[in-house]
Motif scaffolding. Sequence first.
Motif, PDB file in Angstrom:
ATOM      1  N   ASP A  32       0.646  -1.183  -0.128  1.00 28.93           N
ATOM      2  CA  ASP A  32       0.020  -0.057   0.083  1.00 28.93           C
ATOM      3  C   ASP A  32       0.904   1.331   0.072  1.00 28.93           C
ATOM      4  OD1 ASP A  32      -2.232  -1.411  -0.194  1.00 28.93           O
ATOM      5  OD2 ASP A  32      -2.313  -1.737   2.121  1.00 28.93           O
ATOM      6  N   ASP A  33       0.796   2.095   0.998  1.00 29.15           N
ATOM      7  CA  ASP A  33       1.441   3.496   1.006  1.00 29.15           C
ATOM      8  C   ASP A  33       2.834   3.287   1.254  1.00 29.15           C
ATOM      9  OD1 ASP A  33       0.600   2.926   3.569  1.00 29.15           O
ATOM     10  OD2 ASP A  33       0.241   5.195   4.166  1.00 29.15           O
ATOM     11  N   LYS A  34       3.161   2.336   1.896  1.00 25.02           N
ATOM     12  CA  LYS A  34       4.779   1.939   2.364  1.00 25.02           C
ATOM     13  C   LYS A  34       5.465   1.530   1.144  1.00 25.02           C
ATOM     14  CE  LYS A  34       3.775   2.633   6.746  1.00 25.02           C
ATOM     15  NZ  LYS A  34       3.751   4.128   7.144  1.00 25.02           N
ATOM     16  N   GLY A  35       4.970   0.835   0.242  1.00 26.10           N
ATOM     17  CA  GLY A  35       5.359   0.131  -0.973  1.00 26.10           C
ATOM     18  C   GLY A  35       6.490  -0.976  -0.732  1.00 26.10           C
ATOM     19  N   TRP A  36       7.331  -1.157  -1.294  1.00 26.91           N
ATOM     20  CA  TRP A  36       8.105  -2.197  -1.367  1.00 26.91           C
ATOM     21  C   TRP A  36       9.557  -1.817  -0.613  1.00 26.91           C
ATOM     22  CZ3 TRP A  36       8.223  -7.380  -1.509  1.00 26.91           C
ATOM     23  CH2 TRP A  36       9.252  -8.069  -2.064  1.00 26.91           C
ATOM     24  N   THR A  37       9.637  -2.470   0.655  1.00 29.01           N
ATOM     25  CA  THR A  37      10.558  -1.711   1.560  1.00 29.01           C
ATOM     26  C   THR A  37      10.872  -2.559   2.755  1.00 29.01           C
ATOM     27  OG1 THR A  37      11.278   0.272   2.849  1.00 29.01           O
ATOM     28  CG2 THR A  37       8.938  -0.565   3.109  1.00 29.01           C
ATOM     29  N   LEU A  38      12.052  -2.519   3.585  1.00 31.05           N
ATOM     30  CA  LEU A  38      12.419  -3.412   4.646  1.00 31.05           C
ATOM     31  C   LEU A  38      11.283  -2.799   5.670  1.00 31.05           C
ATOM     32  CD1 LEU A  38      16.182  -3.026   4.280  1.00 31.05           C
ATOM     33  CD2 LEU A  38      14.956  -4.946   4.189  1.00 31.05           C
ATOM     34  N   TYR A  42       4.709  -8.364   4.717  1.00 31.70           N
ATOM     35  CA  TYR A  42       4.129  -8.555   3.380  1.00 31.70           C
ATOM     36  C   TYR A  42       2.927  -9.711   3.379  1.00 31.70           C
ATOM     37  CZ  TYR A  42       7.025  -5.003   1.504  1.00 31.70           C
ATOM     38  OH  TYR A  42       7.553  -3.738   1.418  1.00 31.70           O
ATOM     39  N   ALA A  43       3.464 -10.718   4.295  1.00 25.04           N
ATOM     40  CA  ALA A  43       2.697 -11.825   4.348  1.00 25.04           C
ATOM     41  C   ALA A  43       1.178 -11.581   4.940  1.00 25.04           C
ATOM     42  CB  ALA A  43       3.156 -12.963   5.346  1.00 25.04           C
ATOM     43  N   ALA A  44       1.269 -10.630   6.186  1.00 22.65           N
ATOM     44  CA  ALA A  44       0.103 -10.050   6.637  1.00 22.65           C
ATOM     45  C   ALA A  44      -0.815  -8.995   5.638  1.00 22.65           C
ATOM     46  CB  ALA A  44       0.299  -9.227   7.968  1.00 22.65           C
ATOM     47  N   TRP A  45      -0.174  -8.539   5.046  1.00 19.70           N
ATOM     48  CA  TRP A  45      -0.717  -7.480   3.833  1.00 19.70           C
ATOM     49  C   TRP A  45      -1.301  -8.407   2.772  1.00 19.70           C
ATOM     50  CZ3 TRP A  45       0.362  -7.466  -1.593  1.00 19.70           C
ATOM     51  CH2 TRP A  45      -0.241  -6.326  -2.259  1.00 19.70           C
ATOM     52  N   ALA A  46      -0.475  -9.543   2.230  1.00 14.62           N
ATOM     53  CA  ALA A  46      -1.137 -10.241   1.417  1.00 14.62           C
ATOM     54  C   ALA A  46      -2.554 -11.060   1.759  1.00 14.62           C
ATOM     55  CB  ALA A  46      -0.180 -11.299   0.895  1.00 14.62           C
ATOM     56  N   GLU A  47      -2.398 -11.483   2.832  1.00 12.81           N
ATOM     57  CA  GLU A  47      -3.629 -11.996   3.599  1.00 12.81           C
ATOM     58  C   GLU A  47      -4.777 -11.354   3.579  1.00 12.81           C
ATOM     59  OE1 GLU A  47      -2.943 -13.489   7.642  1.00 12.81           O
ATOM     60  OE2 GLU A  47      -1.411 -14.688   7.003  1.00 12.81           O
ATOM     61  N   THR A  48      -4.852  -9.809   3.536  1.00 11.79           N
ATOM     62  CA  THR A  48      -5.910  -8.898   3.380  1.00 11.79           C
ATOM     63  C   THR A  48      -6.355  -8.690   1.895  1.00 11.79           C
ATOM     64  OG1 THR A  48      -4.546  -7.009   3.110  1.00 11.79           O
ATOM     65  CG2 THR A  48      -5.030  -7.743   5.512  1.00 11.79           C
ATOM     66  N   LYS A  49      -5.744  -9.274   0.934  1.00 11.81           N
ATOM     67  CA  LYS A  49      -5.989  -8.957  -0.438  1.00 11.81           C
ATOM     68  C   LYS A  49      -6.655 -10.452  -1.073  1.00 11.81           C
ATOM     69  CE  LYS A  49      -4.085  -5.098   0.275  1.00 11.81           C
ATOM     70  NZ  LYS A  49      -4.969  -3.818   0.619  1.00 11.81           N
ATOM     71  N   GLU A  50      -7.488  -9.988  -2.183  1.00 10.96           N
ATOM     72  CA  GLU A  50      -7.709 -11.222  -3.161  1.00 10.96           C
ATOM     73  C   GLU A  50      -6.898 -10.948  -4.250  1.00 10.96           C
ATOM     74  OE1 GLU A  50     -11.826 -12.292  -4.612  1.00 10.96           O
ATOM     75  OE2 GLU A  50     -11.565 -13.528  -3.342  1.00 10.96           O
TER      76      GLU A  50
END
Length: 177
Positions: A32-38, A42-50
């Motif tokens: 989301d607004d954090k982008g691809w970063t350290l 990302y596992a938690a982020w992906a769980e909220t998406k389809e």
Amino acid sequence: MACKQMIFVIAAALAVAFLPALAVGTEHWVGDDKGWTLGFDYAAWAETKEFKVGDTIVFKYNEPSHTVAEVGGADFAACNKPAEAMVMGTGKDRVTLDTAGRRWFVCSVGLHCQNGMKLKINVLAADEGAAMAASPAPGSPSVPPPPPASSLAGKVQAGLAQAVVAVASVIVAVLVF
């Protein structure tokens, strides 16, 4: 009578023009607004998406600080970038999800992958997500619908849908009177 026929032709043309736009997949900005970063889960982020076939994922980051490499499952688990892996490094890498199944992405810079900069997603067939949402497994609690897409593409898609409904309503009203 000719006026009503002309309105019908215009309505059909609008439907042909706008309906394909409604079928466009969702654009997911990784992190989301954090982008691809350290320092991001990302596992938690992906769980909220389809994720569905036809969707696009966008990796936004400061280049050359990071990269995106698509790898296989074993390489994902080991944080290994095989020699044949395609590495993207534009800072705004777009990946169209064109097939159903699992996909794995890692940052191939230094120890970034080992420090959590990796993403695993499961891509559903385009019609699979709707079918799963419509009919939960027997005995399972009902699942609320996913929140509306927050990406610009999701907002544009919702706006187009509203415009098509409004135009269709006006045309029906004119045809009735």
